[in-house]
Design an enzyme around this catalytic site. Structure first.
Site, PDB file in Angstrom:
ATOM      1  CG  ASP A 291       9.586   3.553   1.996  1.00 53.32           C
ATOM      2  OD1 ASP A 291       9.873   2.383   2.301  1.00 53.32           O
ATOM      3  OD2 ASP A 291      10.440   4.434   1.822  1.00 53.32           O
TER       4      ASP A 291
ATOM      5  CG  ASP B 139      12.949  -0.190   2.222  1.00 56.11           C
ATOM      6  OD1 ASP B 139      11.918   0.495   2.373  1.00 56.11           O
ATOM      7  OD2 ASP B 139      13.957   0.207   1.610  1.00 56.11           O
TER       8      ASP B 139
END
Ligand SMILES: *[C@@H]1O[C@H](CO)[C@@H](O)[C@H](O)[C@H]1NC(C)=O
Ligand SMILES: *[C@@H]1O[C@H](CO)[C@@H](O)[C@H](O)[C@H]1NC(C)=O
Length: 376
Positions: free
Chosen positions: A270, A89
């Site tokens: 992201d 992430d």
């Protein structure tokens, strides 16, 4: 659906560090810089004389595409190694997995860590808590050996989750954050920084190739870039602050008409977010342009319009990044198509997997910049 929209604004505002504006250099620092420069020049020279394009220290790591919603890879923790599935992430900086002591329903359906079974494990009493846009975890800080493929980080701080929600049906056990140290739980060091410190990674750079509609083929590259995964040259975009993978978008347009982000806006790049998020007002405006209507908590589009809607263009650092209708509209079934734009109560945008499947992304911590190029 969104798995991992980190409430990074909360995280950013939690700890404010005031840095001195100027700092006098000592002779040692100057020498160190010179030394670094020499090493750098030597490295460049050896690279130029060596024509093999691939970096020997580049480590590639396979990721599984879970229904275009999350990209999941394996890591191991402990001695002997125990395997976990994690989301890599770029929107957060911490590593955590569920503990065997975790009492939440999500922990019964995921792999848990039994700290009694690892000889290299070290527990602390410090609380470890992370809020995501879609859930939270609450646990304790621990240390152990963590492996990503052949890269080993010893005494790596990580969170052991004792309580969590929002992850019940997640196709992964935990999260591995690849953002800046300033977003990490205070006093801990993210795994990428630790690997760099321990010399496992030569260059402070990593990259993602995210496959489309295909379970196999996605990869995370650590320590370098395999350029066979993108077309043309990489366009570099400076990060807005050296705190997160946040960049400035010039505008969002369709058919030459600006439909969002008129005066420029900030966007987080992201990998842990499935869709494209933005402020509620501008996003609902975009939903109108793409003929999307509210449906449940989402926006629905009539499937046949996919073939006639023009692309949405994100202009970033003067370069146009086109997102075609078949990417910003997701076909759930033959009669159900959903908009990939999602409105949030925030002023920031998030370029998630919908965008990153189209554009191969490179995260350069050495130069604080993100590289984007059309994916192969
Ligand atoms: C992770 O490990 C499991 C079992 O060890 C394996 O089946 C799976 O293919 C691995 N996933 C990836 C993305 O390599
Ligand atoms: C993906 O790779 C795994 C193991 O490498 C294999 O078992 C599986 O069949 C592959 N899946 C697809 C859809 O090709």
């Amino acid at each position: 659906m969104k798995w991992l929209v980190l409430l990074w604004l909360v995280a950013l505002s939690e700890c404010i560090v005031i840095m001195p504006l100027t700092k006098t250099k000592t002779m040692r620092e100057i020498l160190r810089e010179k030394n670094l420069l020499n090493n750098f020049l030597e490295e460049q020279a050896s690279r130029m004389s060596d024509d093999s394009a691939s970096d020997p220290k580049l480590s590639t790591h396979p990721l599984r595409n879970a229904l275009d919603m999350a990209y999941v890879g394996n890591v191991t923790i402990g001695t002997p190694p125990k395997e976990f599935r994690v989301v890599f992430d770029t929107g957060s900086s911490d590593l955590w997995v569920p503990s065997i002591k975790c009492i939440s329903p999500a922990c019964h359906t995921h792999i848990t860590f039994d700290h009694h079974k690892s000889s290299t494990f070290r527990l602390t009493r410090r609380p470890f808590r992370i809020l995501y846009g879609s859930g939270m975890m609450n646990g304790v800080l621990a240390y152990d050996t963590v492996r990503i493929g052949n890269l080993v980080s010893t005494d790596q701080p990580f969170g052991l989750s004792l309580q969590q929600f929002g992850f019940d049906n997640a196709p992964f056990d935990g999260v591995l954050g690849l953002s800046y140290p300033s977003l990490a739980v205070p006093g801990t060091i993210p795994i990428f920084d630790k690997l760099k410190q321990q010399g496992a990674i030569s260059e402070p750079i990593f990259a993602f190739y995210l496959s489309t509609h295909k379970e196999n083929g996605s990869v995370l590259m650590l320590g370098g870039v395999d350029h066979s995964y993108h077309k043309g040259k990489l366009n570099w975009i400076p990060v807005s602050q050296t705190k997160s993978w946040l960049i400035t978008v010039d505008r969002i347009s369709m058919n030459g008409k600006v439909i969002g982000c008129e005066h420029g806006c900030e966007a987080l790049v992201d990998t842990g977010t499935s869709l494209i998020h933005g402020p509620a007002g501008p996003v609902s405006n975009i939903q109108k342009f793409i003929h999307a209507v509210p449906y449940d908590s989402e926006y629905m589009v009539s499937c046949p319009v996919i073939s006639i809607l023009p692309p949405v263009i994100f202009t970033i650092n003067g370069i146009d990044y086109s997102v075609p209708a078949e990417a910003y509209i997701q076909k759930i079934s033959n009669s159900l198509c959903l908009s990939s734009f999602h409105g949030d109560n925030t002023d920031k945008w998030i370029l998630g997997d919908v965008f990153l499947r189209l554009y191969f992304s490179v995260y350069d911590r050495g130069n604080n910049r993100i590289g984007l190029a059309p994916a192969v």
